[in-house]
Scaffold this motif. Structure first.
Motif, PDB file in Angstrom:
ATOM      1  N   LEU A   1       1.935   6.217   8.261  1.00  0.00           N
ATOM      2  CA  LEU A   1       2.170   6.167   6.818  1.00  0.00           C
ATOM      3  C   LEU A   1       0.882   6.284   6.016  1.00  0.00           C
ATOM      4  O   LEU A   1       0.879   6.834   4.906  1.00  0.00           O
ATOM      5  N   LEU A   2      -0.234   5.766   6.564  1.00  0.00           N
ATOM      6  CA  LEU A   2      -1.507   5.814   5.849  1.00  0.00           C
ATOM      7  C   LEU A   2      -2.275   7.106   6.123  1.00  0.00           C
ATOM      8  O   LEU A   2      -3.394   7.279   5.629  1.00  0.00           O
TER       9      LEU A   2
ATOM     10  N   LEU B   1       0.798  -1.227   0.000  1.00  0.00           N
ATOM     11  CA  LEU B   1       0.000   0.000   0.000  1.00  0.00           C
ATOM     12  C   LEU B   1       0.829   1.274   0.000  1.00  0.00           C
ATOM     13  O   LEU B   1       0.341   2.327  -0.424  1.00  0.00           O
ATOM     14  N   THR B   2       2.063   1.202   0.498  1.00  0.00           N
ATOM     15  CA  THR B   2       2.885   2.411   0.591  1.00  0.00           C
ATOM     16  C   THR B   2       4.240   2.184  -0.072  1.00  0.00           C
ATOM     17  O   THR B   2       4.694   1.047  -0.231  1.00  0.00           O
ATOM     18  N   ASP B   3       4.874   3.295  -0.428  1.00  0.00           N
ATOM     19  CA  ASP B   3       6.213   3.226  -1.021  1.00  0.00           C
ATOM     20  C   ASP B   3       7.298   3.436   0.021  1.00  0.00           C
ATOM     21  O   ASP B   3       8.490   3.353  -0.306  1.00  0.00           O
TER      22      ASP B   3
ATOM     23  N   LEU C   1       4.464  -6.034  16.675  1.00  0.00           N
ATOM     24  CA  LEU C   1       3.162  -5.818  16.040  1.00  0.00           C
ATOM     25  C   LEU C   1       2.598  -4.446  16.396  1.00  0.00           C
ATOM     26  O   LEU C   1       2.067  -3.743  15.526  1.00  0.00           O
ATOM     27  N   ILE C   2       2.722  -4.055  17.651  1.00  0.00           N
ATOM     28  CA  ILE C   2       2.215  -2.740  18.066  1.00  0.00           C
ATOM     29  C   ILE C   2       2.935  -1.623  17.316  1.00  0.00           C
ATOM     30  O   ILE C   2       2.318  -0.664  16.852  1.00  0.00           O
ATOM     31  N   GLU C   3       4.256  -1.754  17.170  1.00  0.00           N
ATOM     32  CA  GLU C   3       5.011  -0.714  16.471  1.00  0.00           C
ATOM     33  C   GLU C   3       4.665  -0.680  14.984  1.00  0.00           C
ATOM     34  O   GLU C   3       4.585   0.399  14.383  1.00  0.00           O
ATOM     35  N   VAL C   4       4.448  -1.847  14.389  1.00  0.00           N
ATOM     36  CA  VAL C   4       4.049  -1.890  12.980  1.00  0.00           C
ATOM     37  C   VAL C   4       2.699  -1.199  12.802  1.00  0.00           C
ATOM     38  O   VAL C   4       2.486  -0.453  11.836  1.00  0.00           O
ATOM     39  N   ILE C   5       1.778  -1.423  13.739  1.00  0.00           N
ATOM     40  CA  ILE C   5       0.468  -0.772  13.671  1.00  0.00           C
ATOM     41  C   ILE C   5       0.617   0.740  13.769  1.00  0.00           C
ATOM     42  O   ILE C   5       0.021   1.500  12.991  1.00  0.00           O
ATOM     43  N   ARG C   6       1.419   1.189  14.713  1.00  0.00           N
ATOM     44  CA  ARG C   6       1.624   2.635  14.870  1.00  0.00           C
ATOM     45  C   ARG C   6       2.257   3.240  13.624  1.00  0.00           C
ATOM     46  O   ARG C   6       1.859   4.309  13.159  1.00  0.00           O
TER      47      ARG C   6
END
Length: 332
Positions: free
Chosen positions: A299-300, A42-44, A289-294
């Protein structure tokens, strides 16, 4: 003969796969991998070396503290003071180094302050029998207040002659890997070995599973509890030293509300809040996982106000899943 061997291999493979899939940490790991793949599509910017470096470094601080929290939760306790302990550790380090002492002296003083916090928590919980929630909630305020008094509630950003060494320790890298991540790997291995192969680790699981039975078998429950809370505070203290080096300055709001993220990482990783269950791998994966979510929210372009909602929802879902898995009758 060959058919019997094939059946044995299939049964063993099935048993191994069933065991892996029954581990909460496996599903958390799978969720983290899927989230990374989706964000890459979804992101670059997610899969860029700089962003991945930042994500791994940022989650390392939470994961290091989660190692200590995992041990506490396995023993049947809780530690709400880890964020304030991190702050106190970093502040003691900053004050000592600002006074002209070296990094080694500052680190020893910081970790000694952390261990003292853990010893007080453990003593009040084990010997005075005050509930862990009450003791550590009180220490949450007390430790941060002491940090304010010691620093006169001011920011410290000058660290004396070893300033560059501190900045490298917390903010530098080795072979392209952030130093806090390397520290996390070393501490995770040590913690895992201690829990798996030492008498102390076996006792921690024993008192979390059934404290009364542990007492009857001769386990020194009170002393063990004190050591458990000291271990938790030590991990928070180490994270405080590393984070001070990364940020390049220490303020009295450092580590504020970090308790939520740490407990979330531990519970999401499969630790049972009732005690007796938890893994080092689960704590690390939960923090990741928490850091990836943040990072994904940023980014989104989603408001950071939603971060707390996501973390809180994950805690509730993780605990609900654990309860349903442990007691199928709840599904009726």
């Amino acid at each position: 003969m060959n058919a019997a061997l094939d059946d044995a291999i299939k049964q063993e493979t099935h048993s191994l796969s069933s065991w892996i899939m029954s581990r909460p940490a496996f599903w958390v790991f799978l969720a983290a991998v899927i989230a990374c793949l989706v964000l890459t599509a979804l992101t670059d910017t997610f899969a860029t070396p700089q962003n991945l470096f930042n994500v791994t470094r940022n989650f390392a601080f939470v994961a290091i503290i989660a190692l200590g929290m995992t041990v506490v939760i396995i023993s049947g306790g809780i530690d709400l003071s880890v964020g304030s302990t991190l702050c106190l550790s970093a502040m003691v380090l900053a004050i000592v180094m600002n006074a002209g002492f070296g990094l080694a002296t500052g680190t020893v003083a910081a970790l000694a302050a952390s261990l003292l916090v853990g010893a007080i928590n453990g003593f009040l919980i084990a010997y005075i029998r005050i509930p862990a929630f009450v003791v550590t909630l009180g220490m949450l305020s007390l430790a941060r207040s002491i940090a304010m008094v010691l620093s006169n509630n001011r920011m410290i950003y000058q660290f004396g002659p070893d300033e560059k060494a501190l900045f490298w320790l917390g903010g530098g890298s080795t072979l392209g890997i952030a130093n806090p991540v390397i520290a996390l790997v070393i501490l995770a291995i040590i913690t895992g070995l201690i829990l798996k192969w030492t008498r102390w680790g076996t006792w921690v699981f024993a008192i979390g599973s059934n404290q009364h039975a542990a007492l009857l078998t001769g386990i020194p429950v009170r002393r063990l509890k004190v050591s458990v809370y000291m271990f938790s505070s030590l991990m928070a203290g180490i994270a405080g030293v590393l984070e001070a080096g990364w940020l390049g300055g220490v303020t009295t709001n450092l580590g504020q509300s970090m308790e939520l993220s740490v407990i979330a990482a531990t519970v999401i990783g499969g630790a049972n809040l009732m005690g007796g269950a938890g893994t080092v791998f689960g704590a690390v994966i939960g923090a990741a996982l928490i850091e990836v979510i943040r990072n994904s929210l940023t980014l989104l372009g989603i408001s950071s106000f939603w971060q707390g909602a996501f973390v809180g929802s994950f805690i509730i879902l993780a605990v609900a899943f654990d309860r349903l898995r442990a007691d199928p009758e709840l599904e009726d």
